[in-house]
Scaffold this motif. Structure first.
Motif, PDB file in Angstrom:
ATOM      1  N   LEU A 117     -31.474 -27.499  12.635  1.00 44.69           N
ATOM      2  CA  LEU A 117     -32.848 -27.329  11.950  1.00 44.69           C
ATOM      3  C   LEU A 117     -33.938 -27.141  12.547  1.00 44.69           C
ATOM      4  O   LEU A 117     -34.760 -26.105  12.562  1.00 44.69           O
ATOM      5  N   ALA A 118     -34.260 -28.032  13.513  1.00 41.30           N
ATOM      6  CA  ALA A 118     -35.369 -27.972  14.244  1.00 41.30           C
ATOM      7  C   ALA A 118     -35.432 -26.477  15.117  1.00 41.30           C
ATOM      8  O   ALA A 118     -36.565 -25.920  15.333  1.00 41.30           O
ATOM      9  N   VAL A 121     -36.438 -23.898  12.541  1.00 41.71           N
ATOM     10  CA  VAL A 121     -37.757 -23.798  12.446  1.00 41.71           C
ATOM     11  C   VAL A 121     -38.785 -23.330  13.463  1.00 41.71           C
ATOM     12  O   VAL A 121     -39.642 -22.774  13.285  1.00 41.71           O
ATOM     13  N   THR A 124     -38.821 -19.798  13.977  1.00 40.56           N
ATOM     14  CA  THR A 124     -39.468 -19.003  13.073  1.00 40.56           C
ATOM     15  C   THR A 124     -40.876 -19.142  13.373  1.00 40.56           C
ATOM     16  O   THR A 124     -41.501 -18.196  13.281  1.00 40.56           O
ATOM     17  N   VAL A 125     -41.524 -20.375  13.540  1.00 36.47           N
ATOM     18  CA  VAL A 125     -42.873 -20.559  13.719  1.00 36.47           C
ATOM     19  C   VAL A 125     -43.250 -19.580  14.899  1.00 36.47           C
ATOM     20  O   VAL A 125     -44.423 -19.128  15.093  1.00 36.47           O
ATOM     21  N   SER A 185     -36.314 -28.677  20.951  1.00 37.78           N
ATOM     22  CA  SER A 185     -37.302 -27.810  19.834  1.00 37.78           C
ATOM     23  C   SER A 185     -37.856 -28.890  18.739  1.00 37.78           C
ATOM     24  O   SER A 185     -38.948 -28.420  18.518  1.00 37.78           O
ATOM     25  N   VAL A 189     -42.085 -28.582  17.697  1.00 39.55           N
ATOM     26  CA  VAL A 189     -42.438 -27.849  16.423  1.00 39.55           C
ATOM     27  C   VAL A 189     -44.036 -28.149  16.119  1.00 39.55           C
ATOM     28  O   VAL A 189     -44.603 -26.852  15.733  1.00 39.55           O
ATOM     29  N   SER A 193     -46.816 -25.224  15.610  1.00 45.24           N
ATOM     30  CA  SER A 193     -47.523 -25.032  14.384  1.00 45.24           C
ATOM     31  C   SER A 193     -49.067 -25.051  14.580  1.00 45.24           C
ATOM     32  O   SER A 193     -49.671 -24.268  13.869  1.00 45.24           O
TER      33      SER A 193
END
Length: 218
Positions: A117-118, A121, A124-125, A185, A189, A193
């Motif tokens: 999941l990390a 994410v 995407t970011v 990752s 994150v 962000s």
């Protein structure tokens, strides 16, 4: 606003001007991530880098779809130039989201990875950081600001180089440098962000500058 975004997306589809930046993105992602089995942190950093020039190209193409007279007619019907400009930015963002989804999936198909999941994410970011930054460049280098597209193209190339090479200044350079050295990752994150917030601020500034110049030219 939604109707305007649908209209602009339809015009972009019919014009086929989306093909060049789309093919460029697919080509860059394929070259940069083909048969890759390394950490997804570095892989998605490469994909994000590919997003930067493609989002610039896509935004400039989107703004250049209509001539000045036709855009004025659309602005009158929509309730003002600002609404059209915001819809243009929204349309570019929607297309960049489609590219982002593609950029998440392609490395998983062409390489050997076990995504968490990390990773998704972060991918995407990171891509959105470059997309928002590229959209900002595309707006200030568009026909709304420059009548001579040769000058706009030169400025866009200079800004792209500055964003990629500006150490400690550009959110893109800061992010890509950090991702290349990140251990995983999950740890990257939160810092990424923060750069997304900076990139969103750059995009908002570009919209304001473009609107101000458009009003002065009107």
């Amino acid at each position: 606003m939604i109707a305007l975004i649908r209209y602009l997306s339809t015009v972009l589809l019919l014009s086929q001007r989306y093909l060049a930046p789309l093919l460029l993105f697919l080509g860059l992602v394929a070259v940069l991530t083909s048969s890759d089995s390394g950490p997804l942190t570095a892989t998605y950093a490469s994909v994000a880098g590919a997003m930067l020039p493609c989002s610039v190209w896509l935004t400039m193409a989107l703004v250049g779809l209509e001539d000045r007279a036709h855009r004025s007619i659309v602005a009158v019907s929509a309730g003002g130039h600002l609404r059209v400009l915001l819809a243009t930015a929204g349309t570019a963002a929607a297309w960049c989201l489609l590219l982002t989804a593609t950029g998440l999936v392609l490395p998983l198909l062409s390489g050997t990875h076990a995504p968490g999941l990390a990773d998704l994410v972060l991918g995407t970011v990171a891509q959105l950081v470059c997309a928002f930054t590229g959209m900002a460049v595309g707006l200030v280098c568009s026909r709304l600001v420059f009548r001579r597209q040769g000058h706009a193209l030169v400025l866009a190339l200079v800004l792209l180089l500055a964003l990629l090479l500006g150490k400690g200044v550009s959110p893109v350079n800061i992010m890509l440098t950090r991702l290349q050295n990140a251990p995983d990752s999950a740890s990257a994150v939160a810092p990424t962000s923060v750069q997304l917030t900076v990139a969103a601020g750059l995009l908002a500034t570009a919209v304001a500058v473009t609107q101000a110049i458009t009003r002065r030219k009107a």
